[in-house]
Design a protein around this motif. Structure first.
Motif, PDB file in Angstrom:
ATOM      1  N   THR A 155      43.883 -23.547 -28.315  1.00 53.57           N
ATOM      2  CA  THR A 155      42.540 -23.006 -28.123  1.00 53.57           C
ATOM      3  C   THR A 155      41.803 -23.813 -27.075  1.00 53.57           C
ATOM      4  O   THR A 155      41.531 -24.985 -27.250  1.00 53.57           O
ATOM      5  CB  THR A 155      41.745 -23.042 -29.457  1.00 53.57           C
ATOM      6  N   ARG A 156      41.448 -23.113 -25.964  1.00 54.42           N
ATOM      7  CA  ARG A 156      40.681 -23.762 -24.903  1.00 54.42           C
ATOM      8  C   ARG A 156      39.410 -22.975 -24.661  1.00 54.42           C
ATOM      9  O   ARG A 156      39.053 -22.715 -23.532  1.00 54.42           O
ATOM     10  CB  ARG A 156      41.498 -23.835 -23.613  1.00 54.42           C
ATOM     11  N   ASN A 157      38.754 -22.567 -25.713  1.00 53.11           N
ATOM     12  CA  ASN A 157      37.603 -21.708 -25.542  1.00 53.11           C
ATOM     13  C   ASN A 157      36.325 -22.315 -26.105  1.00 53.11           C
ATOM     14  O   ASN A 157      35.381 -21.603 -26.397  1.00 53.11           O
ATOM     15  CB  ASN A 157      37.849 -20.336 -26.182  1.00 53.11           C
ATOM     16  N   GLU A 158      36.330 -23.665 -26.317  1.00 53.28           N
ATOM     17  CA  GLU A 158      35.110 -24.287 -26.771  1.00 53.28           C
ATOM     18  C   GLU A 158      34.060 -24.123 -25.686  1.00 53.28           C
ATOM     19  O   GLU A 158      34.226 -24.636 -24.580  1.00 53.28           O
ATOM     20  CB  GLU A 158      35.325 -25.773 -27.062  1.00 53.28           C
ATOM     21  N   PRO A 159      32.941 -23.432 -25.981  1.00 52.18           N
ATOM     22  CA  PRO A 159      31.941 -23.168 -24.946  1.00 52.18           C
ATOM     23  C   PRO A 159      31.409 -24.437 -24.293  1.00 52.18           C
ATOM     24  O   PRO A 159      31.234 -24.490 -23.076  1.00 52.18           O
ATOM     25  CB  PRO A 159      30.847 -22.404 -25.705  1.00 52.18           C
ATOM     26  N   GLY A 160      31.150 -25.465 -25.108  1.00 47.04           N
ATOM     27  CA  GLY A 160      30.613 -26.703 -24.557  1.00 47.04           C
ATOM     28  C   GLY A 160      31.568 -27.353 -23.583  1.00 47.04           C
ATOM     29  O   GLY A 160      31.168 -27.793 -22.495  1.00 47.04           O
ATOM     30  N   LYS A 161      32.826 -27.391 -23.956  1.00 43.66           N
ATOM     31  CA  LYS A 161      33.828 -27.999 -23.079  1.00 43.66           C
ATOM     32  C   LYS A 161      33.947 -27.232 -21.778  1.00 43.66           C
ATOM     33  O   LYS A 161      33.979 -27.823 -20.693  1.00 43.66           O
ATOM     34  CB  LYS A 161      35.187 -28.039 -23.775  1.00 43.66           C
ATOM     35  N   MET A 162      34.008 -25.905 -21.845  1.00 45.92           N
ATOM     36  CA  MET A 162      34.166 -25.115 -20.635  1.00 45.92           C
ATOM     37  C   MET A 162      32.943 -25.211 -19.724  1.00 45.92           C
ATOM     38  O   MET A 162      33.072 -25.190 -18.508  1.00 45.92           O
ATOM     39  CB  MET A 162      34.457 -23.656 -20.968  1.00 45.92           C
ATOM     40  N   ARG A 163      31.772 -25.331 -20.316  1.00 45.74           N
ATOM     41  CA  ARG A 163      30.579 -25.509 -19.480  1.00 45.74           C
ATOM     42  C   ARG A 163      30.645 -26.830 -18.724  1.00 45.74           C
ATOM     43  O   ARG A 163      30.261 -26.907 -17.544  1.00 45.74           O
ATOM     44  CB  ARG A 163      29.318 -25.434 -20.338  1.00 45.74           C
ATOM     45  N   ARG A 164      31.133 -27.878 -19.390  1.00 47.75           N
ATOM     46  CA  ARG A 164      31.259 -29.175 -18.711  1.00 47.75           C
ATOM     47  C   ARG A 164      32.298 -29.120 -17.606  1.00 47.75           C
ATOM     48  O   ARG A 164      32.086 -29.645 -16.502  1.00 47.75           O
ATOM     49  CB  ARG A 164      31.624 -30.266 -19.728  1.00 47.75           C
ATOM     50  N   VAL A 165      33.428 -28.496 -17.891  1.00 43.29           N
ATOM     51  CA  VAL A 165      34.493 -28.381 -16.893  1.00 43.29           C
ATOM     52  C   VAL A 165      34.029 -27.565 -15.698  1.00 43.29           C
ATOM     53  O   VAL A 165      34.230 -27.939 -14.528  1.00 43.29           O
ATOM     54  CB  VAL A 165      35.749 -27.744 -17.520  1.00 43.29           C
ATOM     55  N   ALA A 166      33.397 -26.412 -15.979  1.00 46.13           N
ATOM     56  CA  ALA A 166      32.914 -25.551 -14.898  1.00 46.13           C
ATOM     57  C   ALA A 166      31.845 -26.262 -14.080  1.00 46.13           C
ATOM     58  O   ALA A 166      31.818 -26.148 -12.842  1.00 46.13           O
ATOM     59  CB  ALA A 166      32.371 -24.248 -15.469  1.00 46.13           C
ATOM     60  N   SER A 167      30.965 -27.006 -14.739  1.00 45.79           N
ATOM     61  CA  SER A 167      29.918 -27.737 -14.023  1.00 45.79           C
ATOM     62  C   SER A 167      30.512 -28.796 -13.105  1.00 45.79           C
ATOM     63  O   SER A 167      30.051 -28.986 -11.974  1.00 45.79           O
ATOM     64  CB  SER A 167      28.960 -28.398 -15.021  1.00 45.79           C
ATOM     65  N   ALA A 168      31.543 -29.480 -13.592  1.00 39.20           N
ATOM     66  CA  ALA A 168      32.185 -30.508 -12.778  1.00 39.20           C
ATOM     67  C   ALA A 168      32.798 -29.908 -11.520  1.00 39.20           C
ATOM     68  O   ALA A 168      32.654 -30.450 -10.414  1.00 39.20           O
ATOM     69  CB  ALA A 168      33.259 -31.228 -13.591  1.00 39.20           C
ATOM     70  N   SER A 169      33.479 -28.771 -11.663  1.00 37.43           N
ATOM     71  CA  SER A 169      34.088 -28.135 -10.499  1.00 37.43           C
ATOM     72  C   SER A 169      33.034 -27.551  -9.574  1.00 37.43           C
ATOM     73  O   SER A 169      33.156 -27.631  -8.347  1.00 37.43           O
ATOM     74  CB  SER A 169      35.063 -27.041 -10.944  1.00 37.43           C
ATOM     75  N   PHE A 170      31.985 -26.960 -10.158  1.00 36.44           N
ATOM     76  CA  PHE A 170      30.922 -26.379  -9.346  1.00 36.44           C
ATOM     77  C   PHE A 170      30.228 -27.441  -8.499  1.00 36.44           C
ATOM     78  O   PHE A 170      30.095 -27.299  -7.279  1.00 36.44           O
ATOM     79  CB  PHE A 170      29.894 -25.669 -10.237  1.00 36.44           C
ATOM     80  N   VAL A 171      29.793 -28.524  -9.148  1.00 36.67           N
ATOM     81  CA  VAL A 171      29.048 -29.553  -8.424  1.00 36.67           C
ATOM     82  C   VAL A 171      29.937 -30.255  -7.411  1.00 36.67           C
ATOM     83  O   VAL A 171      29.514 -30.529  -6.273  1.00 36.67           O
ATOM     84  CB  VAL A 171      28.435 -30.574  -9.415  1.00 36.67           C
ATOM     85  N   GLY A 172      31.185 -30.533  -7.787  1.00 35.82           N
ATOM     86  CA  GLY A 172      32.090 -31.171  -6.840  1.00 35.82           C
ATOM     87  C   GLY A 172      32.334 -30.318  -5.611  1.00 35.82           C
ATOM     88  O   GLY A 172      32.284 -30.803  -4.478  1.00 35.82           O
ATOM     89  N   SER A 173      32.570 -29.016  -5.820  1.00 33.53           N
ATOM     90  CA  SER A 173      32.775 -28.111  -4.690  1.00 33.53           C
ATOM     91  C   SER A 173      31.509 -27.949  -3.864  1.00 33.53           C
ATOM     92  O   SER A 173      31.558 -27.853  -2.637  1.00 33.53           O
ATOM     93  CB  SER A 173      33.236 -26.733  -5.186  1.00 33.53           C
ATOM     94  N   LEU A 174      30.369 -27.915  -4.543  1.00 30.25           N
ATOM     95  CA  LEU A 174      29.094 -27.830  -3.832  1.00 30.25           C
ATOM     96  C   LEU A 174      28.932 -28.996  -2.871  1.00 30.25           C
ATOM     97  O   LEU A 174      28.603 -28.810  -1.692  1.00 30.25           O
ATOM     98  CB  LEU A 174      27.942 -27.814  -4.846  1.00 30.25           C
TER      99      LEU A 174
END
Length: 462
Positions: free
Chosen positions: A31-50
């Motif tokens: 299970t990789r659908n913990e909302p909190g975890k995915m928000r952190r992961v997505a934020s890390a990729s978003f900000v890094g790419s930004l």
């Protein structure tokens, strides 16, 4: 053990033992659908790419607005602009090298450490561009140093997008990989919005002379603040579960680049071809149309940068809509639709903006960038799903950056030369041809949204 390799079948070949194996802690069944975890992961990729692509793209705006005058004054306005875009293109040549270099370490040592390294390299080289003396100050050494720093930017960018994209995909639940993966590309889209806004705010109330003298440096130096933020976020990331499971079960590939080309050469080349539409339209809008509006149409710097900011927002909107929708109908259909629209639009674009009005220029910029965003939205998931974990970073990065050379480096450079010599419509035909290449390539690749990420590849003749 012999297995038949099916060159026209989907790029997923599952080993029998893996389809029956008990899932490990990092498997797709986990299970990789913990909302909190995915928000952190997505934020890390978003900000890094930004951060990465803000740094990369402010160079393009500076090339369009001032680099020709500052670093190539002896060539004159037209040739100076071409030379400035040539330095822009140098980074795209370096990007495949960066994808091989950082892909190697990303596939062997981990995604997290590699992404931290690319961020630091980009940040340092960008800040140094802001401190560069001009040709009037140090002569011919100035453009040489500019090119060297641009090469470092290219190496860093070559290792960034694929790593940020697959990091999210390797953490995301299967049914929402398109949605979560788009955040890596959204960072790049937001950077295309932020870069012209920064130039716009910097030049607000500033004369052209002052902007040419020192104002253009401010966006480059300001990037150091973003670098600190991005570094803080990336250092707090955890390694992806799919990568950790691959390392635990099979170990690291000794030479990911050669293994990727041994096992999936067709997919690497076709994926690169499918990707061409994204940079060819994106960098045409972000770089060349900025210069075209200022020099050919005579629009003010404020008008051009405002339209560029809106264009970046349209690209971001396209990424979001297409990425999310790809979970419903598939990555392939969304990219095909973008390519089908791109072909006729390429022929319409220059006759439209040649009208000379601000509204016509704005429409040309916005539609061009929206098409690029729609083609990019599903790509984060598509590229990551297409390749196997052992060499995913390397293969996805190489495919992506081959497309960047053709679409991102060649397109603005050829646009400057072809429109000056033959007119905009002839260049539009060339642009339509690039879109057709993408269409043909994506038609020859299977849909990927149902693929399992932790499959075991079988090579030719094994």
């Amino acid at each position: 053990m012999a297995h038949d390799y099916q060159p026209h079948a989907p790029a997923v070949v599952l080993a029998e033992r893996d389809t029956k194996a008990v899932p490990g802690p990092g498997s797709e069944s986990d299970t990789r659908n913990e909302p909190g975890k995915m928000r952190r992961v997505a934020s890390a990729s978003f900000v890094g790419s930004l951060v990465e692509f803000y740094d990369f793209n402010i160079y393009g705006f500076a090339a369009a607005l001032v680099f020709g005058k500052l670093f190539f004054p002896a060539l004159g306005p037209a040739a100076g602009t071409v030379a400035a875009f040539a330095t822009l293109g140098v980074a795209f040549v370096a990007r495949p090298v960066g994808s091989i270099l950082f892909g190697h370490f990303g596939d062997r040592l981990g995604r997290k450490r590699t992404l931290v390294t690319t961020l630091l390299m980009m940040g340092i080289s960008t800040s140094l561009v802001g401190l560069m003396p001009t040709a009037d100050q140090i002569g011919a050494v100035a453009p040489v140093l500019l090119v060297l720093l641009r090469v470092l930017q290219g190496l860093a960018a070559g290792g960034e997008w694929a790593g940020a994209a697959l990091f999210v995909v390797e953490n995301a639940p299967k049914q929402k990989r398109g949605f979560w993966a788009m955040f890596a590309s959204l960072g790049g889209g937001a950077a295309l919005t932020l870069a012209p806004v920064t130039f716009l705010l910097t030049g607000f109330g500033m004369t052209d002379e002052h902007f040419l003298s020192y104002g253009w440096r401010i966006p480059f130096l300001a990037s150091s603040v973003l670098i600190v933020i991005g570094l803080y976020i990336r250092l707090r990331m955890e390694e992806s579960p799919v990568f950790k499971t691959e390392q635990a079960q099979h170990g690291a590939s000794r030479m990911p680049f050669f293994e990727a080309f041994k096992r999936q050469p067709r997919e690497i080349l076709l994926a690169g071809g499918a990707m061409i539409i994204t940079p060819s339209f994106g960098y045409l809008g972000a770089s060349y149309l900025t210069s075209y509006g200022a020099t050919v149409l005579g629009l003010s710097r404020t008008q051009v940068l405002t339209m560029s900011s809106i264009g970046g927002a349209m690209l971001t909107l396209g990424i979001g809509l297409a990425g999310a929708y790809s979970d419903r109908i598939g990555r392939r259909k969304v990219i095909i639709a973008a390519a089908l629209v791109a072909v006729p639009w390429a022929l319409i674009l220059f006759p439209l903006i040649s009208i000379g009005s601000t509204m016509a220029f704005a429409a040309g910029m916005c539609v061009t960038m929206f098409i690029s965003g729609c083609s990019l939205g599903p790509m984060s998931a598509f590229m990551s799903e297409l390749f196997h974990t052992r060499y995913r970073y390397t293969a996805a990065g190489f495919s992506y950056n081959i497309a960047q050379i053709i679409g991102g480096a060649a397109t603005p450079l050829l646009a400057a030369w072809m429109t000056a010599r033959f007119g905009g419509f002839i260049f539009g035909i060339f642009l339509a041809f690039l879109a057709l290449i993408s269409l043909v390539c994506i038609l020859r690749i299977a849909e990927t949204k149902e693929y399992e990420l932790d499959r075991t590849p079988l090579s030719r003749g094994e």
